[in-house]
Design an enzyme around this catalytic site. Structure first.
Site, short mmCIF file in Angstrom:
data_model
loop_
_atom_site.label_atom_id
_atom_site.label_comp_id
_atom_site.label_asym_id
_atom_site.label_seq_id
_atom_site.Cartn_x
_atom_site.Cartn_y
_atom_site.Cartn_z
N ASP A 83 0.83 -1.49 0.13
CA ASP A 83 -0.17 0.01 0.05
C ASP A 83 0.98 1.24 -0.09
OD1 ASP A 83 -2.33 1.19 0.41
OD2 ASP A 83 -2.45 1.41 2.30
N HIS A 84 0.60 2.14 -0.80
CA HIS A 84 1.16 3.19 -0.99
C HIS A 84 3.01 3.20 -1.14
CE1 HIS A 84 -2.15 5.97 -0.61
NE2 HIS A 84 -2.65 4.90 0.21
N HIS A 188 -7.97 9.99 3.56
CA HIS A 188 -7.48 9.10 4.46
C HIS A 188 -8.06 9.49 5.70
CE1 HIS A 188 -4.38 7.86 1.47
NE2 HIS A 188 -5.05 6.42 1.63
N SER A 222 -13.16 4.39 4.05
CA SER A 222 -13.72 3.88 5.31
C SER A 222 -14.93 5.07 5.71
CB SER A 222 -12.65 4.15 6.71
OG SER A 222 -12.00 3.15 6.74
P1 13P Z 1 -9.26 5.02 5.12
O1 13P Z 1 -8.45 5.71 5.93
O2 13P Z 1 -10.45 5.70 4.78
O3 13P Z 1 -9.50 3.61 5.76
O4 13P Z 1 -8.13 4.57 3.77
C1 13P Z 1 -7.33 3.64 3.92
C2 13P Z 1 -6.47 3.58 2.71
O5 13P Z 1 -6.90 4.08 1.51
C3 13P Z 1 -5.44 2.72 2.67
O6 13P Z 1 -4.47 3.11 1.47
O1 G3H Z 2 -3.24 5.00 3.33
C1 G3H Z 2 -2.83 4.85 4.54
C2 G3H Z 2 -3.08 3.61 5.13
O2 G3H Z 2 -4.29 3.86 6.10
C3 G3H Z 2 -1.70 3.27 5.96
O3 G3H Z 2 -1.68 3.79 7.09
O4 G3H Z 2 0.93 4.42 6.62
O5 G3H Z 2 -0.32 4.53 8.97
O6 G3H Z 2 0.22 2.32 7.83
P1 G3H Z 2 -0.25 3.68 7.56
ZN ZN Z 3 -4.66 4.87 0.52
#
Ligand code: 13P
Ligand code: G3H
Ligand code: ZN
Length: 341
Positions: A83-84, A188, A222
């Site tokens: 993720d990211h 987010h 979310s």
């Molecule tokens: P939320 O913060 O809305 O749960 O989004 C999570 C997200 O996009 C993780 O990449």
């Molecule tokens: O998009 C972000 C996700 O909620 C992950 O968050 O970088 O705090 O693990 P984090």
């Molecule tokens: Zn994200």
């Protein structure tokens, strides 16, 4: 942990009226909660791991937890996704760790640089059969307070924040990414809207037209359910004015507009936190972690089951495995048919 890439999932989701939930994992209880819910609902799933999660839990621990989950539910279609991801080096490391899908997020770079880093990541990932999600636009672009501008300046710039459908077509052609995270008003965290919550459905529609066949991804999805915020606040938390994307809007983005992947992290954090706070407040003598982490894990199961219905992905696991079999690609050796209920 060689599982499946997101391709067989998105092949079906694209026209199938459902989206695959992508849930962030950071520890054992969160992972178990997600997997248990998806197994109960026979739903495909994406377990996603951020750079922060890798640092917090250490990848070898997360890997062992995920391997254990796969061994317990060998008939579930699961993708393991970065993720990211912010660099091609991190993408390479994750591929070496067994990830089946990666995100390269160059959305904060100028356009040409985003194209460049994404195209590089795609070359590296495709050589290993790993799928790549990219991002174009800036999350939160529907409200001026989220992007940090005054209303007037924001009005003039909104086009810069939401994903531009014409630019998306050019971006896809140049990078060959497998899916695209789009900015359509989500952001987010637990404080997504100060005013009325609304998504730019017209944008999704336009991007679907300029990029036919490209699976779209919604980050920041979310819903921040009021009952969980109420629990947090009732038991000593302070989250006034928390607001998420209404579930009916996400359902519509999926079933009417064809979004294929929906990212959820905050709602899992909320479920876990609300339950733990409740145990601490109602049983002040409790100090056995199993007796607060256990209820927290159960709350995650409930939250994820609710999401799988919202995404219409409950019951879609078998169809994805069958689609994979038809593609001629061998199933992983651990795969076995589900036992009759
Ligand atoms: P939320 O913060 O809305 O749960 O989004 C999570 C997200 O996009 C993780 O990449
Ligand atoms: O998009 C972000 C996700 O909620 C992950 O968050 O970088 O705090 O693990 P984090
Ligand atoms: Zn994200």
């Amino acid at each position: 942990m060689p599982l499946m890439s997101t391709k067989p999932m998105f092949d079906l989701a694209y026209t199938g009226g459902f989206a695959v939930g992508a849930f962030n994992v950071n520890n054992m209880e969160i992972t178990q909660g997600i997997i248990e819910a998806c197994a109960a609902e026979k739903s495909p799933l994406i377990l996603q791991i951020s750079k922060g999660a890798r640092k917090y839990a250490k990848m070898n621990y997360l890997k062992a937890i995920i391997d254990a989950a796969v061994a317990e539910y060998p008939w579930l279609p699961i993708a393991i996704h970065l993720d990211h991801g912010d660099t091609v080096d991190l993408v390479k490391t994750c591929i070496a760790d067994g990830f089946t899908s990666v995100m390269i997020d160059g959305s904060h770079h100028p356009y040409e640089e985003n194209v460049h880093v994404t195209a590089d990541a795609v070359k590296v990932a495709h050589a290993s059969g790993v799928t790549v999600e990219a991002e174009l636009g800036m999350l939160g672009g529907i409200e001026e307070d989220v992007v940090g501008m005054d209303a007037h300046e924001y009005e003039k710039n909104v086009e810069k924040f939401l994903t531009d459908p014409v630019q998306a077509k050019d971006f896809w052609a140049k990078t060959k990414c497998d899916s695209l995270a789009v900015a359509i008003g989500t952001s987010h965290g637990a404080f997504k809207f100060k005013h009325e919550a609304k998504l730019a459905f017209d944008r999704i529609e336009q991007i679907m037209k300029t990029c036919p066949g490209l699976p779209l991804v919604m980050h920041g999805s979310s819903s921040v359910p009021a009952e969980f915020i109420d629990l947090v606040n009732k038991y000593g938390g302070q989250m006034p004015n928390a607001k998420g994307v209404p579930e009916d809007q996400i359902h519509m983005a999926v079933t009417k507009y064809g979004v294929c992947k929906v990212n959820i992290d905050t709602d899992l954090r909320l479920a876990l936190t609300a339950k733990i706070r409740e145990v601490f407040a109602t049983k002040p003598a409790e100090f056995d972690p199993r007796n607060y982490l256990g209820p927290g894990r159960d709350a995650i199961v409930g939250m994820v089951r609710r999401k799988l219905h919202m995404l219409n992905s409950a019951g879609k696991a078998d169809a994805i495995i069958q689609h994979w079999e038809k593609s001629g690609k061998p199933l992983p050796s651990f795969y076995s048919k589900p036992k009759a209920a």
